[in-house]
Design a protein around this motif. Structure first.
Motif, PDB file in Angstrom:
ATOM      1  N   MET A   1      -9.656  -1.202  10.465  1.00 33.29           N
ATOM      2  CA  MET A   1      -8.593  -0.233  10.691  1.00 33.29           C
ATOM      3  C   MET A   1      -8.828   1.002   9.838  1.00 33.29           C
ATOM      4  N   SER A   2      -8.593   2.189  10.403  1.00 35.79           N
ATOM      5  CA  SER A   2      -8.690   3.413   9.636  1.00 35.79           C
ATOM      6  C   SER A   2      -7.682   4.405  10.172  1.00 35.79           C
ATOM      7  N   GLY A   3      -7.196   5.297   9.313  1.00 36.71           N
ATOM      8  CA  GLY A   3      -6.213   6.269   9.735  1.00 36.71           C
ATOM      9  C   GLY A   3      -4.815   5.682   9.745  1.00 36.71           C
ATOM     10  N   PRO A   4      -3.829   6.468  10.199  1.00 39.87           N
ATOM     11  CA  PRO A   4      -2.448   6.016  10.175  1.00 39.87           C
ATOM     12  C   PRO A   4      -2.188   4.904  11.169  1.00 39.87           C
ATOM     13  N   PRO A  11      -0.307  -3.493  12.378  1.00 41.75           N
ATOM     14  CA  PRO A  11      -0.809  -4.770  11.867  1.00 41.75           C
ATOM     15  C   PRO A  11       0.096  -5.929  12.275  1.00 41.75           C
ATOM     16  N   THR A  12      -0.513  -7.007  12.651  1.00 42.53           N
ATOM     17  CA  THR A  12       0.248  -8.195  13.045  1.00 42.53           C
ATOM     18  C   THR A  12      -0.056  -9.396  12.159  1.00 42.53           C
ATOM     19  N   THR A  13      -1.008  -9.251  11.240  1.00 41.56           N
ATOM     20  CA  THR A  13      -1.342 -10.328  10.314  1.00 41.56           C
ATOM     21  C   THR A  13      -1.198  -9.816   8.882  1.00 41.56           C
ATOM     22  N   PRO A  14      -1.034 -10.728   7.928  1.00 38.58           N
ATOM     23  CA  PRO A  14      -0.959 -10.292   6.530  1.00 38.58           C
ATOM     24  C   PRO A  14      -2.181  -9.487   6.094  1.00 38.58           C
ATOM     25  N   ALA A  15      -3.360  -9.919   6.515  1.00 37.54           N
ATOM     26  CA  ALA A  15      -4.587  -9.226   6.113  1.00 37.54           C
ATOM     27  C   ALA A  15      -4.622  -7.802   6.658  1.00 37.54           C
ATOM     28  N   GLN A  16      -4.245  -7.632   7.917  1.00 36.25           N
ATOM     29  CA  GLN A  16      -4.232  -6.303   8.509  1.00 36.25           C
ATOM     30  C   GLN A  16      -3.215  -5.396   7.819  1.00 36.25           C
ATOM     31  N   ALA A  17      -2.052  -5.950   7.508  1.00 35.05           N
ATOM     32  CA  ALA A  17      -1.013  -5.158   6.843  1.00 35.05           C
ATOM     33  C   ALA A  17      -1.457  -4.727   5.450  1.00 35.05           C
ATOM     34  N   TRP A  18      -2.063  -5.633   4.721  1.00 31.77           N
ATOM     35  CA  TRP A  18      -2.551  -5.322   3.372  1.00 31.77           C
ATOM     36  C   TRP A  18      -3.636  -4.250   3.437  1.00 31.77           C
ATOM     37  N   ALA A  19      -4.540  -4.370   4.397  1.00 30.12           N
ATOM     38  CA  ALA A  19      -5.602  -3.371   4.550  1.00 30.12           C
ATOM     39  C   ALA A  19      -5.018  -1.989   4.848  1.00 30.12           C
ATOM     40  N   ALA A  20      -3.994  -1.935   5.696  1.00 30.20           N
ATOM     41  CA  ALA A  20      -3.382  -0.649   6.040  1.00 30.20           C
ATOM     42  C   ALA A  20      -2.728  -0.007   4.829  1.00 30.20           C
ATOM     43  N   LEU A  21      -2.072  -0.814   4.004  1.00 22.66           N
ATOM     44  CA  LEU A  21      -1.439  -0.268   2.802  1.00 22.66           C
ATOM     45  C   LEU A  21      -2.485   0.205   1.793  1.00 22.66           C
ATOM     46  N   LEU A  22      -3.564  -0.553   1.640  1.00 21.03           N
ATOM     47  CA  LEU A  22      -4.628  -0.132   0.723  1.00 21.03           C
ATOM     48  C   LEU A  22      -5.260   1.175   1.175  1.00 21.03           C
ATOM     49  N   GLU A  23      -5.475   1.318   2.479  1.00 25.65           N
ATOM     50  CA  GLU A  23      -6.041   2.562   2.993  1.00 25.65           C
ATOM     51  C   GLU A  23      -5.101   3.736   2.743  1.00 25.65           C
ATOM     52  N   GLY A  24      -3.813   3.504   2.937  1.00 25.66           N
ATOM     53  CA  GLY A  24      -2.843   4.552   2.681  1.00 25.66           C
ATOM     54  C   GLY A  24      -2.796   4.941   1.218  1.00 25.66           C
ATOM     55  N   ASN A  25      -2.877   3.952   0.321  1.00 27.76           N
ATOM     56  CA  ASN A  25      -2.871   4.274  -1.102  1.00 27.76           C
ATOM     57  C   ASN A  25      -4.140   5.019  -1.506  1.00 27.76           C
ATOM     58  N   ALA A  26      -5.262   4.667  -0.906  1.00 30.34           N
ATOM     59  CA  ALA A  26      -6.509   5.383  -1.201  1.00 30.34           C
ATOM     60  C   ALA A  26      -6.396   6.850  -0.795  1.00 30.34           C
ATOM     61  N   PHE A  28      -3.609   8.542  -0.710  1.00 29.08           N
ATOM     62  CA  PHE A  28      -2.682   9.134  -1.687  1.00 29.08           C
ATOM     63  C   PHE A  28      -3.399   9.470  -2.987  1.00 29.08           C
ATOM     64  N   VAL A  29      -4.239   8.561  -3.463  1.00 31.07           N
ATOM     65  CA  VAL A  29      -4.969   8.779  -4.713  1.00 31.07           C
ATOM     66  C   VAL A  29      -5.899   9.987  -4.584  1.00 31.07           C
ATOM     67  N   ARG A  30      -6.542  10.111  -3.419  1.00 29.31           N
ATOM     68  CA  ARG A  30      -7.457  11.240  -3.193  1.00 29.31           C
ATOM     69  C   ARG A  30      -6.736  12.558  -2.925  1.00 29.31           C
ATOM     70  N   GLY A  31      -5.443  12.489  -2.688  1.00 26.25           N
ATOM     71  CA  GLY A  31      -4.710  13.692  -2.328  1.00 26.25           C
ATOM     72  C   GLY A  31      -4.955  14.120  -0.902  1.00 26.25           C
ATOM     73  N   GLU A  32      -5.291  13.152  -0.033  1.00 32.06           N
ATOM     74  CA  GLU A  32      -5.595  13.445   1.368  1.00 32.06           C
ATOM     75  C   GLU A  32      -4.605  12.732   2.287  1.00 32.06           C
ATOM     76  N   MET A  33      -3.329  12.805   1.952  1.00 31.53           N
ATOM     77  CA  MET A  33      -2.311  12.106   2.716  1.00 31.53           C
ATOM     78  C   MET A  33      -2.219  12.645   4.146  1.00 31.53           C
ATOM     79  N   ALA A  66       7.810   4.090  -2.322  1.00 33.82           N
ATOM     80  CA  ALA A  66       6.851   3.240  -1.617  1.00 33.82           C
ATOM     81  C   ALA A  66       6.158   3.934  -0.457  1.00 33.82           C
ATOM     82  N   GLU A  67       6.918   4.584   0.431  1.00 31.10           N
ATOM     83  CA  GLU A  67       6.296   5.210   1.594  1.00 31.10           C
ATOM     84  C   GLU A  67       5.305   6.298   1.186  1.00 31.10           C
ATOM     85  N   ILE A  68       5.591   6.968   0.072  1.00 29.86           N
ATOM     86  CA  ILE A  68       4.713   8.051  -0.360  1.00 29.86           C
ATOM     87  C   ILE A  68       3.416   7.511  -0.940  1.00 29.86           C
TER      88      ILE A  68
END
Length: 217
Positions: A1-4, A11-26, A28-33, A66-68
């Motif tokens: 998964m990549s992008g919003p 995501p329909t599984t725990p793993a997919q949901a966790w991956a989506a949140l990690l990508e979003g946080n990455a 945010f950290v880069r300043g590329e929201m 959280a959303e940010i």
């Protein structure tokens, strides 16, 4: 998964949901929201129903929105917040609602460094300093998470750093959720849900996994 996340990629599984949140946080950290799911069309689409892919239970601290920090938008996360991410029956009921009724496959306990509630609980154990009013109820609910690090009388407290205290409080909250909620425990056992504890660093914006119950890989 990549992008919003979109309806098609939700995501329909725990793993997919966790991956989506990690990508979003990455992002945010880069300043590329991407600031996804925040437009007029999305707002109209969600007016009839919501299908969040994660329940985020975090501290009310104004610096930990959280959303940010996960770069998510409307309808993506079912967010529950209390000072010090302390639990009570209404909080657990809200989290259960997000999983059992709304179908979110992941619960995130979101802690952070420099938490005032953890600091206040430490002061209460070490010096007997208790806040006034109902703020004391928050401190009372943090103390069980950290008291074992110091002993019942606070002995040795000065040698334990704040990061360790915060880490233990997040870990303990995850364990309490699994232990107190039959429906969450069943969802985890059936693979429908997982609970993760993460710690957010205020200065750099990163989240780090502390505890995981269930499969997220």
């Amino acid at each position: 998964m990549s992008g919003p996340v979109t309806d098609e990629s939700r995501p329909t599984t725990p793993a997919q949901a966790w991956a989506a949140l990690l990508e979003g946080n990455a992002r945010f950290v880069r300043g590329e929201m991407l600031h996804p799911s925040q437009g007029i069309d999305r707002r109209a689409q969600l007016s009839a129903a919501q299908y969040p892919f994660a329940v985020i239970f975090g501290c009310s601290d104004s610096r930990v929105a959280a959303e940010i920090i996960f770069d998510q938008g409307l309808g993506d996360a079912f967010v529950v917040r209390t000072a010090g991410h302390v639990l009570d029956t209404t909080v657990i009921g809200s989290i259960e609602y997000g999983v059992e009724v709304l179908g979110a496959p992941l619960v995130v306990v979101l802690g952070h460094d420099s938490c005032g509630a953890v600091a206040a609980a430490t002061a209460a154990l070490q010096h007997g300093e208790l806040p006034r009013g109902f703020v004391r109820a928050v401190v009372d609910r943090v103390i069980p998470s950290i008291v074992n690090l110091h002993g019942p009388d606070g002995a040795g407290m000065a040698s334990v750093d704040a990061a360790t205290l915060g880490h233990e409080h997040v870990r303990h909250t995850v364990q309490m959720l699994q232990g107190y909620s039959v429906s969450l425990a069943e969802a985890i056992a059936e693979g429908r849900c997982a609970i993760v504890g993460v710690e957010y660093t205020l200065a750099d914006g990163r989240v780090q996994l502390t505890e995981a119950v269930g499969t997220i890989e």
